[in-house]
Design an enzyme around this catalytic site. Sequence first.
Site, PDB file in Angstrom:
ATOM      1  N   ASP A 156       0.841  -1.190   0.000  1.00 31.50           N
ATOM      2  CA  ASP A 156       0.000   0.000   0.000  1.00 31.50           C
ATOM      3  C   ASP A 156       0.879   1.243   0.000  1.00 31.50           C
ATOM      4  OD1 ASP A 156      -2.426   1.294  -0.100  1.00 31.50           O
ATOM      5  OD2 ASP A 156      -2.672   1.352   2.068  1.00 31.50           O
TER       6      ASP A 156
ATOM      7  N   TYR B  26       1.151   5.748  -0.604  1.00 32.36           N
ATOM      8  CA  TYR B  26       0.741   6.965   0.113  1.00 32.36           C
ATOM      9  C   TYR B  26       0.929   8.119  -0.872  1.00 32.36           C
ATOM     10  CZ  TYR B  26       0.727   9.712   4.555  1.00 32.36           C
ATOM     11  OH  TYR B  26       0.444  10.545   5.615  1.00 32.36           O
TER      12      TYR B  26
ATOM     13  N   HIS C 223      -3.539  14.192   0.708  1.00 30.29           N
ATOM     14  CA  HIS C 223      -3.744  13.332   1.879  1.00 30.29           C
ATOM     15  C   HIS C 223      -2.521  13.374   2.806  1.00 30.29           C
ATOM     16  CE1 HIS C 223      -4.856   9.906   4.362  1.00 30.29           C
ATOM     17  NE2 HIS C 223      -3.703   9.318   4.073  1.00 30.29           N
TER      18      HIS C 223
ATOM     19  N   ARG D  70       1.647  16.595  12.891  1.00 27.02           N
ATOM     20  CA  ARG D  70       2.927  17.279  13.123  1.00 27.02           C
ATOM     21  C   ARG D  70       2.739  18.765  12.812  1.00 27.02           C
ATOM     22  NH1 ARG D  70       3.949  12.962   9.794  1.00 27.02           N
ATOM     23  NH2 ARG D  70       4.333  14.362   8.047  1.00 27.02           N
TER      24      ARG D  70
ATOM     25  N   GLU E  61     -10.150   4.233   4.044  1.00 32.11           N
ATOM     26  CA  GLU E  61      -9.217   4.912   3.160  1.00 32.11           C
ATOM     27  C   GLU E  61      -9.664   4.609   1.727  1.00 32.11           C
ATOM     28  OE1 GLU E  61      -5.092   4.224   4.275  1.00 32.11           O
ATOM     29  OE2 GLU E  61      -5.319   5.720   5.870  1.00 32.11           O
TER      30      GLU E  61
ATOM     31  N   GLU F 140      -9.204   4.259  -1.964  1.00 32.90           N
ATOM     32  CA  GLU F 140      -8.004   4.015  -2.773  1.00 32.90           C
ATOM     33  C   GLU F 140      -8.367   3.316  -4.083  1.00 32.90           C
ATOM     34  OE1 GLU F 140      -4.618   2.374  -0.809  1.00 32.90           O
ATOM     35  OE2 GLU F 140      -5.201   3.121   1.172  1.00 32.90           O
TER      36      GLU F 140
ATOM     37  N   ASP G 255      -9.058   0.619   2.303  1.00 32.02           N
ATOM     38  CA  ASP G 255      -8.065   0.190   3.303  1.00 32.02           C
ATOM     39  C   ASP G 255      -8.579   0.607   4.683  1.00 32.02           C
ATOM     40  OD1 ASP G 255      -5.762  -0.417   4.723  1.00 32.02           O
ATOM     41  OD2 ASP G 255      -4.739   1.431   4.122  1.00 32.02           O
TER      42      ASP G 255
ATOM     43  N   ARG H 276      -7.515   3.912  13.596  1.00 33.77           N
ATOM     44  CA  ARG H 276      -6.566   5.003  13.861  1.00 33.77           C
ATOM     45  C   ARG H 276      -5.959   4.939  15.254  1.00 33.77           C
ATOM     46  NH1 ARG H 276      -5.472   6.091   8.813  1.00 33.77           N
ATOM     47  NH2 ARG H 276      -7.280   6.829   7.625  1.00 33.77           N
TER      48      ARG H 276
ATOM     49  N   GLN I 296      -3.412   2.114  15.237  1.00 35.01           N
ATOM     50  CA  GLN I 296      -2.328   2.542  14.343  1.00 35.01           C
ATOM     51  C   GLN I 296      -1.406   3.559  15.020  1.00 35.01           C
ATOM     52  OE1 GLN I 296      -3.915   4.393  10.806  1.00 35.01           O
ATOM     53  NE2 GLN I 296      -1.912   4.800   9.922  1.00 35.01           N
TER      54      GLN I 296
ATOM     55  N   LYS J 122      -4.156  -1.949  10.369  1.00 32.73           N
ATOM     56  CA  LYS J 122      -4.535  -2.062   8.958  1.00 32.73           C
ATOM     57  C   LYS J 122      -4.835  -3.495   8.523  1.00 32.73           C
ATOM     58  CE  LYS J 122      -3.174   2.169   7.454  1.00 32.73           C
ATOM     59  NZ  LYS J 122      -4.002   3.072   6.646  1.00 32.73           N
TER      60      LYS J 122
ATOM     61  N   THR K 256      -8.968  -5.541   4.148  1.00 26.61           N
ATOM     62  CA  THR K 256      -8.882  -4.591   3.031  1.00 26.61           C
ATOM     63  C   THR K 256      -9.903  -5.062   2.007  1.00 26.61           C
ATOM     64  OG1 THR K 256      -6.504  -4.364   3.414  1.00 26.61           O
ATOM     65  CG2 THR K 256      -7.346  -3.577   1.295  1.00 26.61           C
TER      66      THR K 256
ATOM     67  N   THR L 177      -4.588   6.632   0.243  1.00 25.89           N
ATOM     68  CA  THR L 177      -5.815   7.424   0.317  1.00 25.89           C
ATOM     69  C   THR L 177      -5.812   8.539  -0.715  1.00 25.89           C
ATOM     70  OG1 THR L 177      -5.847   7.010   2.673  1.00 25.89           O
ATOM     71  CG2 THR L 177      -7.305   8.739   1.858  1.00 25.89           C
TER      72      THR L 177
ATOM     73  N   GLU M 210      -9.543  12.852   7.862  1.00 31.80           N
ATOM     74  CA  GLU M 210      -9.417  14.161   7.204  1.00 31.80           C
ATOM     75  C   GLU M 210     -10.766  14.890   7.153  1.00 31.80           C
ATOM     76  OE1 GLU M 210      -6.733  13.856   3.446  1.00 31.80           O
ATOM     77  OE2 GLU M 210      -7.474  11.862   3.944  1.00 31.80           O
TER      78      GLU M 210
HETATM   79 CA    CA Z   1      -3.816   3.095   2.903  1.00 33.90          CA
END
Ligand code: CA
Length: 419
Positions: free
Chosen positions: A132, A134, A139, A148, A205, A207, A239, A243, A246, A259, A263, A354, A368
Site C-alpha cells: 500500500d 501513500y 492526503h 505534526r 481509506e 483508494e 483500506d 486510527r 495505528q 490495517k 482490506t 488514500t 481528514e
Molecule cells: Ca492506505
Amino acid sequence: MTGMAGTSEHTPLDLPEGDPFGPHNLPYGVFSDSADGPAGSAGARRVGVRIGDHVLDAGAAAEAFGFPHAALLAAPTLNPLLAAGRAVWSEVRAALTAWLTEPAHRATVLPLLRPLSAVTLHLPFEVADYVDFYASEHHASNLGRLFRPDEEPLKPNWKHLPVGYHGRAGTVVVSGTDVVRPSGQRKGPSDPAPVFGPSVRLDIETEVGYVVGVPSAQGTAVPLSSYRDHVFGICLLNDWSARDIQSWETVPLGPHLGKSFATSISAWITPLEALDAARVPAPPRTVPLLPYLDDADPSLDPAGYDLRITVSLNGHTISEPPFSTMYWTGAQMLAHMTVNGASLRTGDLYGSGTISGPGEHERGSLIEITWNGQRPLELPDGKRGFLEDGDVVTLEAWAPGPDGARVALGEVTGRIVTP
Ligand code: CA
C-alpha cells in the site's frame, strides 16, 4: 422490460444508451450461480464479464465459440488470465467485444448471461503480495498538518519516492464482505497506560488498487515503460484503518494491526485497455526525480487516470475525491516497488494510498473529513467522527470512456459489525 409486438425483443444486450457497463468497459470478475440457478451449476466458481446488469459466463462462451484461450476463462480465479500477458489480454478483450456486440453471436451469447441478482461474486483473484502506497500529496499533507502541526506537512523524502509499506494479502476481501471491528491496544497521549479493546476510531481509506498480471524475476527492476506489460487492471479499494491502534503501534515502524484486519476490493477488475480515454498525466512535479521515476518522457504511458470517485456512508455522499490529483502514478509505484530487485508475482496487489483532492469535499478518509474527529459529520442518522457498528461505506467511481461514454468501476462496499 418486454419487447414491442412485431419488433425485436429487448434483451440484456440492448443496453440503455450510455450504460457505464457497456461493451466499452467489460470488467472481469469471478462468480457462481446462486443456489436457485441452473441445475448443477450452483457453487462452481468461474470467470464472468460484466455487461450492463448481467454477467457473461466467459468460460462457457469461449468454449461455445471454440476460442483458443478458453482454458484461461474456465478457471475459478482470474490468475491464469492475469499471467497470460498483454497480447492475450488484448485477444480476449477483442473476442469478448465481438461476442457481445455482433448480432450473429446473439443466439449463442444470450443463454450464457446471468442477471447480477442471480449470482454470487467472489474475490476475483488469488492475492499474492499486497503493498500500500501513500501517493496523494493532499492526503499526506493533511495528515502531516494533523499530527505534526509544527513541522512541514510533507517529510523530506515524500516528493523523491512513493512511500509505501507491505500489507497483509490474506485479509483482502471482496466487496460486500462484513468487516469485524478490530480489537487491539491503544493509548491516548494523556492515558497513563495502554488499554485493550475494540477500536473506537475506525476509519476508511478511499483508494485505487492495481492488479499485477505478469511476474518479474527477482533481481530485476521493472521500468516505467513496462507498466502495461505487467499491470492487468485496477479496482476500487478500501483500506479500513483503526486510527487508535495505528497511532500507538506505528512508532517507530510501519502500519501493522491497525490495517491488517481487512482490506476490501471491488468484485470487478477493470482492464487498463478500458481506461485509455481516461488517461491523464500526473500533476507537475516540483522536485527533480531520479531517472527510474522520471516520467517526463512523452513516449511513456501517462499512467494517471481521471477517475471521479464518490464515497458514501449509509447512502449519504460524504466525499468526492478526484484520482487525477495523485502525485505518483501506478507506473511509478511499480517501478519503485521493484527497483531493489524485489520480484512481482501474478496476483500482486498494490494500493494507491488514500485519495484526497485539494478541496474539503474531496478527502478520502474520515480522519481528514472530520479533522481527527473535531468536526463530526452531521448525517441524517446522527453525527460521525469515526465509524459505528452497522455503518455501511461504499466507494464508486467512473471515468471518461470513448465517445463521451462513461466507464464505471465496480463498487466496493462493506459494513462494520460488532466483534
Ligand atoms: Ca492506505
